[in-house]
Scaffold this motif. Structure first.
Motif, PDB file in Angstrom:
ATOM      1  N   THR A 130      -4.144   3.064   5.656  1.00  0.00           N
ATOM      2  CA  THR A 130      -2.703   3.126   5.360  1.00  0.00           C
ATOM      3  C   THR A 130      -1.919   3.500   6.616  1.00  0.00           C
ATOM      4  O   THR A 130      -0.853   2.925   6.878  1.00  0.00           O
ATOM      5  N   GLY A 166      -2.550   0.512   9.352  1.00  0.00           N
ATOM      6  CA  GLY A 166      -2.308  -0.860   8.889  1.00  0.00           C
ATOM      7  C   GLY A 166      -3.607  -1.649   8.792  1.00  0.00           C
ATOM      8  O   GLY A 166      -4.582  -1.373   9.488  1.00  0.00           O
ATOM      9  N   PRO A 185      -0.451  10.025   5.085  1.00  0.00           N
ATOM     10  CA  PRO A 185       0.640   9.112   4.723  1.00  0.00           C
ATOM     11  C   PRO A 185       1.294   9.632   3.446  1.00  0.00           C
ATOM     12  O   PRO A 185       0.629  10.233   2.604  1.00  0.00           O
ATOM     13  N   PRO A 244       3.850   7.570   1.406  1.00  0.00           N
ATOM     14  CA  PRO A 244       4.805   6.491   1.099  1.00  0.00           C
ATOM     15  C   PRO A 244       5.602   6.824  -0.170  1.00  0.00           C
ATOM     16  O   PRO A 244       5.043   7.307  -1.147  1.00  0.00           O
ATOM     17  N   SER A 270       9.345   5.781  -2.681  1.00  0.00           N
ATOM     18  CA  SER A 270      10.501   4.934  -2.987  1.00  0.00           C
ATOM     19  C   SER A 270      11.502   5.793  -3.745  1.00  0.00           C
ATOM     20  O   SER A 270      11.135   6.826  -4.319  1.00  0.00           O
ATOM     21  N   GLY A 297       9.660   1.336  -0.061  1.00  0.00           N
ATOM     22  CA  GLY A 297       8.833   1.222   1.141  1.00  0.00           C
ATOM     23  C   GLY A 297       9.149   2.224   2.231  1.00  0.00           C
ATOM     24  O   GLY A 297       9.133   1.890   3.414  1.00  0.00           O
ATOM     25  N   SER A 307       7.906   4.586   4.588  1.00  0.00           N
ATOM     26  CA  SER A 307       6.540   4.895   5.080  1.00  0.00           C
ATOM     27  C   SER A 307       6.514   6.270   5.727  1.00  0.00           C
ATOM     28  O   SER A 307       6.228   6.400   6.914  1.00  0.00           O
ATOM     29  N   TRP A 308       6.817   7.273   4.954  1.00  0.00           N
ATOM     30  CA  TRP A 308       6.831   8.625   5.505  1.00  0.00           C
ATOM     31  C   TRP A 308       5.408   9.110   5.749  1.00  0.00           C
ATOM     32  O   TRP A 308       4.467   8.699   5.074  1.00  0.00           O
ATOM     33  N   GLU A 309       5.322  10.009   6.721  1.00  0.00           N
ATOM     34  CA  GLU A 309       4.041  10.672   6.981  1.00  0.00           C
ATOM     35  C   GLU A 309       4.310  12.169   7.055  1.00  0.00           C
ATOM     36  O   GLU A 309       5.370  12.586   7.519  1.00  0.00           O
ATOM     37  N   ALA A 368      -1.687   7.397  -1.960  1.00  0.00           N
ATOM     38  CA  ALA A 368      -2.083   7.165  -0.567  1.00  0.00           C
ATOM     39  C   ALA A 368      -2.836   8.359   0.012  1.00  0.00           C
ATOM     40  O   ALA A 368      -3.753   8.185   0.810  1.00  0.00           O
TER      41      ALA A 368
END
Ligand code: HT7
Ligand code: ZN
Length: 849
Positions: A391, A394, A475, A477, A479, A491, A493-495, A521
Motif C-alpha cells: 500500500t 504501490g 498507511p 487511507p 474518505s 482517496g 492517501s494519508w500516512e 490498510a
C-alpha cells in the motif's frame, strides 16, 4: 528452559556444501548413512558441533577413516568433533532411528503404513547428525532403500535412479539441484497411489505433477491438481516466478501436526488440506485446499529459493507467503469477501494472541521452543505488514521490490531487513521507521477524533502505544462523507508516523463522517466514536466495500457488548436494521450478505469489553440476540430460505457456496428462536443433500435446535456416522459437531469414544480445539479446564507440539471473571508441575508470569 536470542545470532562455524544420504528402511528400525562435505566458515578453527536428537550413533568417520571414540563427544543433543581438519573435509556418520515409535510426528515417522517426514523447524536432527539451522544450505542426493512392500519411495528434487536389487528390495535415488537447508528435506516411503498430470511453464518447460495418496483417497485429488495448475500459472503471471524442477510432488498424510509443508519439490499435506470431493469437503474446505496448495507452492520461491537466515526471520517466508496466497484467493474468487474474511480472522485470533501472554513481534527477539512460533502473528500479522508495504509504495514498485528480492537473494538465507531493503531500493522510500512493525508487538490502537477548525475540521489520529514503544509508520487511507452519506472526498492517501498528527479538511465537523483505514490498510484497532445511526450511514454509503462491511460490524459489536451488561431488547434494533437492509439485496451478492449477517466470534466481544467478563455470558448474550433476531425477522427469512433451496449438482464455490452459507446463517437465527417451522425442510435438506456442506449446515442448525429439541440433532449424528464412519475426515466432522454443541458430559464421553485418539492431531483438534474455542458453556463448566489439562499432560509426553497449541485457550484467562481466572491459574499451575516438554513449558510458563 534454554532461551534462544536473536541478539546472539552468529554465522555458522562450518558450512555443508553437499549431502549424500542413504536411508535404509526396515520394519522396526531405519539406518541413515550420511556423507557431508564440510567447509570451514570461521577465521579460527572451531570444533564441529552437529545437532541430533534420539539418534543411536553407529559410526563416525572423517575422510573415510573411522574416528576413535575419544575423537568426538556425543550428548543427547550434540555430536562434537573436537579437532576437525582445517578447510574442507568429508564427514560420514551412520545412525539408527525408530520411526515406528515416533509419536511427536517430527523427523521420520509412520502414519498408518506410510513413512514420512516433517523437518521444519528442527526435525531433521531427529533423522541424522547435521547442522540443523536454516542458514546452512547444501546440494542433496538421497538414496532410499526399502522392502518391496513399499514401492513408492520419494524425496526432493528429480528422480535419477530406480532399481530393484537382487534380494528384491527397492532402491530409488533423488537429486535436488537447488541448495537447501535441512528443514526442507523430505522423504516418503509406502505403497501409494499416484495421480499424475502435467503443467507447461511460461518458458515452455514440461513439469510432471504427481499427487500421492493411500488407495482409499485416490479419487479425491482432482481439485488439488487443478489448484496446483492455477497456482503455478498465477505465480508466473503475478510474480514472474516459474517452477524449477522436472516434477512437483504432493503427498497426503493422515497424521500431521500442521496443515502442510513446503519441502522442496515434495510437499506433504495433511489429508484435511488436500483431499476434496463434494462428499468429504465443505465449501470452506475446498477454498482451504486451494489456498494451502497455493501457499505451499508459492513457498517454492518465498521460502525455498530464498530462505530464512534464522528462525527469528520466520515471517520473512510465512508472512510474505500468506500475503501471496491471499492475493491468489482474491484473484480467483471474490476480492472483497476474501479481505473481509481475512480481517475477521485476524481480529478474532491474532488480536487475541497479541493481547495475551504469548504476544510477540512479527520478528520475535527470543524463543524457548521455535515450534510455538508458528503463530497467527508470524503468519497473518506478517502478511498484513507485507500488505502495508504494498500500500505504501504501490503495486508496481512492490513487484519491482519482490523481483529484486528474488534475484538478489536466490540460493541464500536472509532476513526481514533484507526484504524491506529491496522494497526501499525499488521505491526510493525511506522505510526505516516502518521496520518497527517487525520488532514491536501488540495491536496499535488509534484514536480518531474530529474537531471544528474554523469553517472546516481537523481530523486527529493518536497512536496509543505500549510502554517503551515508538510510533509506527502506517498507511491510513480515508474518505470523507457528509452526515447524510454523500461523498465529499475520496482517496486521501494519508500516512501516520507520529504519536499524534492531524489533517485539515474543508468540511464542517458537524457534517462529516470519516471512512477510516479503508480496506483495513493497517492492522490496528480504530477508536472513532460514532453512534449507531452514523455507522449505519457508512454501512449504506461507504464506497469502500470493506469499510461498508466494517461499519455494520461495529454496529453489531457495540450492540452485543452493551447487551452483555444490559439485556435490553432495544439494543438489538440497529442490528435488525442492518440485517433488514442486507437481506433486501441478498440476490445481488449473497456472499457479501452472508458476511454482513455473520455475527463476529465471541472473542471480538470479549476484546471490546475488556476486563472481568464471563465468556459464557458473552455467548449467552449472542445467542439471545440471535434468537430475538430470529423472532423479529422470521417472516422475512422464511421466503429467503425457500429461495435458497439447494441447486444440484453441487459445485464448490461461487454463487452456490454463498447461498449455502447464507441459508445456514438464516436457518440458525430461526433455530435460536426455537422456530420449529423449519424442522421438516431441514430434515429434507439433510436427507436429500448431495454434498457435505449441506449435511454439515443442517447438522449445525439442528445442533442449535438441540437446546429445546435434541432428537433431530441426535438422529442426524446417527445417520451421518452410519454413512460416513469409514472416512477419517468425516469422522473428524462428526466429532467436531458434538464438541461444538455437546455439554460437558457429552464431551467427556467423546474422549472415551473408540474412534477418539489423542495420537491423531486432526482428531485431537476436532474435539479439544472445538470444545475449548467454540463451546464456552462446556469449557467453563466445572471440570472443563481439568478435562483439557488431562489431555495436555498426556500430549506433553506423546506430542508436545500439539499439547502446547491445545492448551492456549486456557492461557487466555486474563479478562475472565475472577472465579474463572482463579480456576484457570490453579489448573495451569498443576500442569506446570507435570509438563516436561519445552513446548508446553514455554506456553504455560508465560501464562503464569
Ligand atoms: N512451513 C510449514 C510449517 C510447518 C510446521 C512447523 C512446525 C511443525 C510442523 C510443521 N508443519 C508445517 C507450513 C507452512 O507454513 O507452509
Ligand atoms: Zn507457510
Amino acid at each position: 528452559t534454554a532461551v534462544t536470542r536473536l541478539a546472539d545470532y552468529r554465522a555458522p562455524d562450518w558450512l555443508i556444501s553437499q549431502v549424500a544420504l542413504t536411508v535404509t528402511i526396515n520394519d522396526g528400525e531405519t539406518e541413515i548413512a550420511a556423507t557431508l562435505e564440510l567447509a570451514q566458515n570461521s577465521a579460527d578453527l572451531q570444533p564441529l558441533v552437529l545437532d541430533g536428537e534420539g539418534l543411536e550413533t553407529l559410526s563416525v568417520a572423517i575422510d573415510g577413516v573411522i574416528l576413535d571414540a575419544d575423537a568426538y563427544v556425543v550428548t543427547a543433543t550434540t555430536l562434537t568433533v573436537l579437532t576437525p581438519p582445517a578447510g574442507h573435509f568429508t564427514l560420514q556418520t551412520r545412525v539408527r532411528i525408530k520411526p515406528e515409535s515416533n509419536t511427536q510426528l517430527e523427523g521420520l515417522y509412520k502414519s498408518g503404513d506410510m513413512y514420512c517426514t516433517q523437518c521444519e523447524a528442527e526435525g531433521f536432527r531427529r533423522i541424522t547428525w547435521f547442522l540443523d539451522r536454516p542458514d546452512v544450505l547444501a546440494i542433496w542426493t538421497v538414496r532410499i532403500d526399502a522392502p518391496a512392500s513399499m514401492p513408492t519411495l520419494l524425496s526432493n528434487g528429480n528422480r535419477v535412479g530406480d532399481r530393484t536389487t537382487a534380494d528384491g528390495r527397492r532402491q530409488v535415488d533423488w537429486s535436488d539441484p537447488h541448495p537447501k537447508p535441512a528443514y526442507l528435506f523430505a522423504l516418503v516411503a509406502g505403497d501409494l497411489v499416484l495421480r499424475n498430470d502435467r503443467f507447461t511453464t511460461a518458458s515452455g518447460r514440461e513439469v510432471d505433477l504427481h499427487v500421492y495418496t493411500r488407495q482409499a483417497d485416490a479419487d479425491k485429488v482432482d481439485f488439488a491438481i487443478a489448484s496446483i495448475k492455477q497456482a503455478m500459472a498465477w505465480d508466473e503471471r503475478r510474480f514472474g516466478r516459474e517452477y524449477d524442477l522436472d516434477v512437483f510432488q504432493v503427498v497426503a498424510v493422515g497424521d500431521f501436526n500442521m496443515g502442510a509443508m513446503e519441502n522442496k519439490g515434495l510437499n506433504i499435506f495433511n489429508t484435511s488440506c488436500v483431499l476434496a470431493t463434494p462428499d468429504v469437503a465443505t465449501d470452506d474446505a475446498y477454498e482451504r485446499v486451494e489456498a494451502i496448495i497455493g501457499h505451499e507452492y508459492f513457498h517454492n520461491w518465498s521460502g525455498n529459493r530464498v530462505t530464512c537466515r534464522d528462525w527469528f526471520q520466520l515471517s520473512l517466508k510465512e508472512g510474505f507467503t500468506v500475503y501471496r496466497d491471499a492475493e491468489f484467493t482474491a484473484d480467483l474468487r471474490s476480492r472483497p469477501v476474501k479481505r473481509i474474511q481475512d480481517v475477521d480472522f485476524l481480529r478474532t485470533h491474532q488480536f487475541a494472541e497479541d493481547a495475551g501472554p504469548t504476544s510477540h513481534p512479527v520478528r520475535p527477539a527470543e524463543y524457548e521452543e521455535i515450534s510455538n512460533f508458528y503463530t497467527v502473528t508470524i503468519y497473518e500479522k506478517g502478511a498484513e505488514v507485507v500488505r502495508m508495504l504494498e500500500t505504501l509504495i504501490g503495486r508496481d514498485q512492490f513487484r519491482a521490490g519482490s523481483d529484486l528480492y528474488f534475484e538478489r537473494f536466490d540460493g541464500q538465507a536472509v532476513t526481514c531487513d533484507d526484504f524491506v531493503d529491496c522494497m526501499q531500493q525499488a521505491s526510493g522510500r525511506d522505510l526505516t521507521q516502518f521496520r518497527r512493525w517487525y520488532s514491536q508487538n501488540g495491536t496499535p490502537h488509534i484514536n480518531v477524533s474530529v474537531a471544528a477548525d474554523g469553517d472546516g475540521s481537523r481530523i486527529t489520529f493518536r497512536q496509543q502505544l505500549r510502554d517503551g514503544q515508538a510510533p509506527f509508520h502506517m498507511p491510513m487511507p480515508c474518505s470523507l462523507y457528509a452526515a447524510d452519506g454523500a461523498l465529499l472526498e475520496q482517496g486521501l492517501s494519508w500516512e501516520l508516523d507520529q504519536v499524534e498528527q492531524s489533517f485539515r479538511v474543508n468540511q464542517p465537523s458537524d457534517d462529516l463522517l470519516v471512512s477510516v483505514n479503508q480496506g483495513f490498510a493497517a492492522p490496528v484497532r480504530i477508536h472513532y466514536a460514532l453512534d449507531a445511526s452514523q455507522r449505519d450511514v457508512l454501512a449504506r454509503h461507504d464506497l469502500d466495500g470493506f469499510n461498508r462491511w466494517d461499519a455494520g460490524r461495529q454496529i453489531v459489536i457495540e450492540a452485543w457488548a452493551a447487551y452483555v451488561g444490559n439485556a435490553d431488547a432495544g439494543l438489538i434494533d440497529p442490528i435488525e436494521h442492518l440485517f433488514d437492509a442486507a437481506l433486501a439485496q441478498f440476490e445481488q451478492d449473497p456472499a457479501l450478505t452472508a458476511e454482513i449477517i455473520r455475527l463476529p466470534d465471541d472473542s471480538q466481544i470479549l476484546d471490546e469489553l475488556g476486563a472481568d467478563v464471563d465468556p459464557v455470558r458473552v455467548r449467552q448474550a449472542g445467542d439471545a440476540i440471535r434468537a430475538e433476531l430470529g423472532r423479529r425477522m422470521g417472516e422475512l427469512i422464511q421466503p429467503i430460505l425457500l429461495a435458497l433451496e439447494p441447486v444440484k449438482p453441487y459445485q464448490p464455490g461461487g454463487d452456490q457456496a454463498a447461498k449455502r452459507s447464507l441459508w445456514c446463517l438464516l436457518a440458525q437465527l430461526l433455530a435460536h428462536a426455537a422456530d420449529d417451522s423449519i424442522a421438516d425442510a431441514l430434515t429434507r435438506r439433510f436427507v436429500g443433500a448431495d454434498n457435505l456442506t449441506d449435511r454439515m449446515n443442517c447438522m449445525t442448525v439442528a445442533g442449535v435446535m438441540a437446546r429445546h429439541n435434541p432428537s433431530m440433532f441426535q438422529s442426524m449424528l446417527t445417520i451421518f456416522h452410519a454413512d460416513w464412519q469409514h472416512e477419517p475426515l468425516l469422522l473428524d466432522q462428526w466429532f467436531q459437531q458434538q464438541a461444538r454443541f455437546g455439554d460437558f458430559d457429552a464431551i467427556s464421553a467423546l474422549l472415551e469414544h473408540a474412534d477418539f485418539s489423542l495420537g491423531n492431531p486432526n482428531r485431537a483438534r476436532s474435539v479439544l480445539g472445538v470444545f475449548t474455542r467454540a463451546n464456552p458453556e462446556a469449557f467453563h463448566a466445572p471440570g472443563g479446564y481439568e478435562l483439557l489439562a488431562g489431555c495436555v499432560a498426556s500430549l506433553d509426553v506423546s506430542n508436545p507440539q500439539i499439547g502446547a497449541r491445545l492448551v492456549i485457550p486456557l492461557t487466555r484467562y486474563k479478562n475472565w471473571s475472577t472465579s474463572q481466572r482463579e480456576r484457570a491459574i490453579h489448573v495451569l499451575k498443576g500442569l506446570d508441575k507435570v509438563c516436561q516438554s519445552a513446548d508446553c513449558r514455554e506456553v504455560i510458563g508465560k501464562a503464569l508470569k
